[in-house]
Design a protein around this motif. Sequence first.
Motif, PDB file in Angstrom:
ATOM      1  N   HIS A 544       0.823  -1.210   0.000  1.00  0.00           N
ATOM      2  CA  HIS A 544       0.000   0.000   0.000  1.00  0.00           C
ATOM      3  C   HIS A 544       0.855   1.257   0.000  1.00  0.00           C
ATOM      4  N   SER A 771     -11.011  -2.687   8.556  1.00  0.00           N
ATOM      5  CA  SER A 771     -10.139  -3.009   9.687  1.00  0.00           C
ATOM      6  C   SER A 771     -11.020  -3.224  10.912  1.00  0.00           C
ATOM      7  N   ARG A 790      -7.697  -8.231   5.980  1.00  0.00           N
ATOM      8  CA  ARG A 790      -6.344  -8.833   6.034  1.00  0.00           C
ATOM      9  C   ARG A 790      -6.381 -10.285   6.508  1.00  0.00           C
TER      10      ARG A 790
HETATM   11  N1  LIG Z   1     -15.876   5.802  -9.282  1.00  0.00           N
HETATM   12  C1  LIG Z   1     -15.805   6.870  -8.566  1.00  0.00           C
HETATM   13  O1  LIG Z   1     -16.464   7.840  -8.858  1.00  0.00           O
HETATM   14  C2  LIG Z   1     -14.903   6.854  -7.417  1.00  0.00           C
HETATM   15  C3  LIG Z   1     -14.878   7.953  -6.596  1.00  0.00           C
HETATM   16  C4  LIG Z   1     -14.038   7.910  -5.532  1.00  0.00           C
HETATM   17  C5  LIG Z   1     -13.254   6.764  -5.327  1.00  0.00           C
HETATM   18  N2  LIG Z   1     -13.297   5.724  -6.196  1.00  0.00           N
HETATM   19  C6  LIG Z   1     -12.507   4.517  -5.978  1.00  0.00           C
HETATM   20  O2  LIG Z   1     -13.008   3.825  -4.860  1.00  0.00           O
HETATM   21  C7  LIG Z   1     -11.962   3.304  -4.081  1.00  0.00           C
HETATM   22  C8  LIG Z   1     -12.083   3.869  -2.674  1.00  0.00           C
HETATM   23  O3  LIG Z   1     -11.949   5.286  -2.721  1.00  0.00           O
HETATM   24  P1  LIG Z   1     -12.320   6.154  -1.460  1.00  0.00           P
HETATM   25  O4  LIG Z   1     -12.189   7.584  -1.787  1.00  0.00           O
HETATM   26  O5  LIG Z   1     -13.606   5.656  -0.949  1.00  0.00           O
HETATM   27  O6  LIG Z   1     -11.134   5.687  -0.544  1.00  0.00           O
HETATM   28  P2  LIG Z   1     -10.777   6.134   0.940  1.00  0.00           P
HETATM   29  O7  LIG Z   1     -12.000   6.470   1.705  1.00  0.00           O
HETATM   30  O8  LIG Z   1      -9.684   7.141   0.915  1.00  0.00           O
HETATM   31  O9  LIG Z   1     -10.169   4.763   1.419  1.00  0.00           O
HETATM   32  C9  LIG Z   1      -9.641   4.647   2.720  1.00  0.00           C
HETATM   33  C10 LIG Z   1     -10.193   3.366   3.294  1.00  0.00           C
HETATM   34  O10 LIG Z   1      -9.719   2.260   2.523  1.00  0.00           O
HETATM   35  C11 LIG Z   1      -9.867   1.131   3.326  1.00  0.00           C
HETATM   36  N3  LIG Z   1      -9.063   0.056   2.790  1.00  0.00           N
HETATM   37  C12 LIG Z   1      -7.736   0.079   2.513  1.00  0.00           C
HETATM   38  N4  LIG Z   1      -7.363  -1.096   1.987  1.00  0.00           N
HETATM   39  C13 LIG Z   1      -8.464  -1.875   1.907  1.00  0.00           C
HETATM   40  C14 LIG Z   1      -8.703  -3.198   1.437  1.00  0.00           C
HETATM   41  N5  LIG Z   1      -7.726  -3.943   0.945  1.00  0.00           N
HETATM   42  N6  LIG Z   1      -9.973  -3.677   1.498  1.00  0.00           N
HETATM   43  C15 LIG Z   1     -10.976  -2.938   1.982  1.00  0.00           C
HETATM   44  N7  LIG Z   1     -10.799  -1.671   2.467  1.00  0.00           N
HETATM   45  C16 LIG Z   1      -9.555  -1.144   2.417  1.00  0.00           C
HETATM   46  C17 LIG Z   1      -9.404   1.603   4.694  1.00  0.00           C
HETATM   47  O11 LIG Z   1     -10.149   0.858   5.601  1.00  0.00           O
HETATM   48  P3  LIG Z   1      -9.694   0.661   7.147  1.00  0.00           P
HETATM   49  O12 LIG Z   1      -9.307   2.021   7.644  1.00  0.00           O
HETATM   50  O13 LIG Z   1     -10.929   0.104   7.737  1.00  0.00           O
HETATM   51  O14 LIG Z   1      -8.540  -0.268   7.084  1.00  0.00           O
HETATM   52  C18 LIG Z   1      -9.805   3.096   4.681  1.00  0.00           C
HETATM   53  O15 LIG Z   1     -10.929   3.333   5.484  1.00  0.00           O
HETATM   54  C19 LIG Z   1     -10.663   3.704  -4.747  1.00  0.00           C
HETATM   55  O16 LIG Z   1     -10.227   2.615  -5.505  1.00  0.00           O
HETATM   56  C20 LIG Z   1     -11.081   4.843  -5.646  1.00  0.00           C
HETATM   57  O17 LIG Z   1     -10.328   4.841  -6.796  1.00  0.00           O
HETATM   58  C21 LIG Z   1     -14.123   5.752  -7.200  1.00  0.00           C
END
Ligand SMILES: NC(=O)c1ccc[n+]([C@@H]2O[C@H](COP(=O)([O-])OP(=O)(O)OC[C@H]3O[C@@H](n4cnc5c(N)ncnc54)[C@H](OP(=O)(O)O)[C@@H]3O)[C@@H](O)[C@H]2O)c1
Length: 938
Positions: A544, A771, A790
């Motif tokens: 990561h 987590s 994990r």
């Molecule tokens: N399509 C769209 O419009 C769009 C928009 C935004 C984001 N996205 C995509 O969606 C995904 C998430 O984005 P986000 O902005 O929501 O991220 P984010 O909130 O910044 O993600 C952080 C979270 O990721 C979790 N995490 C990390 N590794 C993980 C794993 N292997 N399995 C499950 N959870 C995990 C962590 O959980 P813990 O703290 O509980 O460990 C943390 O809470 C990204 O891939 C992003 O590219 C898409």
Amino acid sequence: MGNPRDLSPRGSQSTSHREYEDFFRYTSGRWIWDEEQQLQDRYKVFNVAELQTAAAKSVGSARCVSMIKLAEGGYNKVFRLIMDDGKTVIARIPNPNAGPPFYTTASEVATMELARSVLHIPVPQVYEWNACADNAVGSEYIIMEEAVGTQLGDAWDEMTPVSKLAVMREIVSIEKKLLSLTYGNIYFQSDTVKGAVPAEVLNDVPLDLKSYVSKRFTIGPSADRGFWAKERSSMAIDRGPSVGRREISWIKRYAAPRVADDLLLVSAAQNSPEAHIQLLEKFLKVAPFLINIDKQFLCSTLWHTDLHSPNIFVDGNRITAIIDWQGISAGPLFLQAHPSPLVDYQGRMLLKRPDNFDSLDDEQKAAIKKQISRSTLLQLYLMETQEQNPTLARVFDLDHGKTRRLPVELASNTWDADIVPFREALLNVERYWQELGHDMDCPIHFTDDEVKQHLQDAEGWNEVQDFFDSIEDLVKRDGWTHNETFAAALEFFATLRKVGLKEMTGKERERFEKETRWAEKKSVHRSGFERMLLRKSRTVRRAHQKKWTKKVIEFAIDVAQTDAYLAWKQYRPEPDPGHREPPAAAPSSHPAMSALPQNQAAWLPAKQEKPLKVGPAPYTVPGTGEVVVKNAAVAVNPIDWAKQQIGDVLLGYIKYPCILGGDVAGTVVDVGPGVQRFGLGDRVVAAAVGIAEASNRPAEGGFQLYTVVREYMAAPLPPHISEEQALRRAHDPVHGRRPRAVIITGGSTSVGANAVQLAVAAGYEVVSTASPKNHAYVRSLGASHVFDYRSNTLVRDMLAALKDRSLAGAYAIGDGAVEVCTWVLRRHPFTTNKFIAMAGGSPMGHKLASGLQQDRSSLLISIARSLDPAGVVANIFLDFLPTALASNQFIPAPTPLVVGNGLDMIQEAMDVQMKGVSAQKVVVTLSEGASASGADRR
Ligand SMILES: NC(=O)c1ccc[n+]([C@@H]2O[C@H](COP(=O)([O-])OP(=O)(O)OC[C@H]3O[C@@H](n4cnc5c(N)ncnc54)[C@H](OP(=O)(O)O)[C@@H]3O)[C@@H](O)[C@H]2O)c1
């Protein structure tokens, strides 16, 4: 086109190497790696004067007075020769890489003649040819009539729909003519090709035609380059259809594994002859079953596999010539038949203009018109095929056609090409064995460990494909680029190298530095970037840490969180009309123009510039269906910092300077004509769409004080929303039937926290991951089971939780989630829909997900591409959010992490998000009021 040469009198007499160097070497482009080898493969010296003499003689002229090289393809050089009496001919000289000597040319000429004289397809007449290089010209050659008419490639875009339709109909009728004959390449009987048999027409045609064909033509060894490449040409192998056996023999004898530190070593499996042989043996076991289909589909037919516009000539609407018959052979219809690239269209089908067409700008209108035109043409082609060539239409519709075809196609060269897609194709055979119509057990089996290993290999593989797809206008997969773009292509890779070097450390950086040195100073080394992408994807998944490469891919794919919405749409209970907000009255006029507010923005001034620059921005008066929102808070998404870091590889269409930012909350201060739902002073939450391709304008970006927002991308924000209330929210059990389940991993991510709620609102039971510290939180959003992503027992635990449940599919969020979801879907006995939606995770996830339900469509929507006012995203804002937010059925989640107040803080907020957060949405407030009350917090 080259410059015409005056060949008279000296030019036609002498053939000096230096003088004709441009005739001999490849001049139509460059390669940014492996160039020497590529040029060598295409370098062909021949006796120019002798070719001219032969050409003149072939048309009864005294001598040739001018000769130019026409645009050359990868395998041939084509010249136009003008004679002293004005006659013109075309001469074609095969490159050394064209295929097996003799067979390539002999078969091409015989096939042309058969197509012309027997099938009456318009094909240029061959005047003179020689398939033995041992002649005065010093090369094989074909001298032929110049195709009459205009090359369709030059005319197609300008043609009217009616003309395109007429050409399409002619293509269908040519295809109809081609649908005949038996297996193998076509030769002349007079060439007495060893092993060839008389060509037999199977169709119900007059006897004299049958007899003419079998006397004049033979079917002989395949001239397919795959059967002759490298040592295969000297091996005693059957050049019939036994691709699998041929490859096993070749690999056993000649495949040389790379040494451990070879820069081109991709993976252990790719480098292991045994791994290839094992797969090919699996292939041989299933091959007979793949063709267990209607015998008509196996009928050996002649098919022009390259019927694209440069190979078609027209006069008005009429096809006057079809050229390039090199390598064309007869073979099983279901393997051969593909629609001509001229009519084939892989994009989304659109057959009528959307309702808002008139309000779109010219560029958008043009794009929609093109989409409609291509969709219509394909639709009409399929209808015409249905009528004219019903067997072909049935082949196009063949259930699991791809599952049957791909293993055969991909078996032909796994060693020099790739083992991953071949393995994927065989996995699909096992996966769909029963759907392929077999009662017995599948004769091949992949163990769980093999599948797991495959998923890992495939992830990197698909990332490389997507990377090259995204730059295909600049550099092709093999490093080819136009002469004019050569410098830009090198510069692109040099920039990529700089970014890579900045992001990497230690041994990894050292190796990358060595591998990509060529990008600074061109050398013959192939790109190390492919390997960087492969390795990076694995490193990122494990650690990561260095996210940039993966992020390029993630955000380029950028799948939205809207699949859960679709599910909701299907199952939602009828909303209580009492909860609906009455639409606000539209104001009668805009604020006085003289009093336009002073706008400011955090600009991304140019590619990869950091930090964002805060400065004045125009205040844009809203257009039809738009409002202006004075932002109280804006949120950061990964795409914002990824775009800044990576530059034009991601969302390359964006013009600079631009304003990023996709989420805003604030107050409506201006209302455009036709707006029904909002009035001045309304508090709203909205998607800012400035970076969407269909928008691409700063006025709609989020990182500014005043954002233009589309009415259908906004929802009213009820006054009572607060964190406290949100966390107290109760989850009503779903009434009536036992809920179906859905997997949504990453329940604590911003995307996941919202998806979980949408799915629960839709009546689904949600199984999620996070987590341990966030398990309670994700459960508070409605998930019934939450597991640590994990955990080593994750798949097993999920399966236990889903026992006796009907599983509707999965939404994969987070690294490794696609893999986990794939496993659970594969093993779960009651999966109703093997669909994995992806939130921008690895593209491999998407490809495998669609692989899981091959031949059916998968829905991938991103906010950046979903501006359809009647589409899913709009429906969330229009139908779902207003009532769901007001009734607390849906809460803003996750908890905001307010990094600061003011546009100056946005860069910092982006950096915070880039470093990683846990169950928090990174927010910057833009007014004292918003940050103090928390009411605008998201
Ligand atoms: N399509 C769209 O419009 C769009 C928009 C935004 C984001 N996205 C995509 O969606 C995904 C998430 O984005 P986000 O902005 O929501 O991220 P984010 O909130 O910044 O993600 C952080 C979270 O990721 C979790 N995490 C990390 N590794 C993980 C794993 N292997 N399995 C499950 N959870 C995990 C962590 O959980 P813990 O703290 O509980 O460990 C943390 O809470 C990204 O891939 C992003 O590219 C898409």
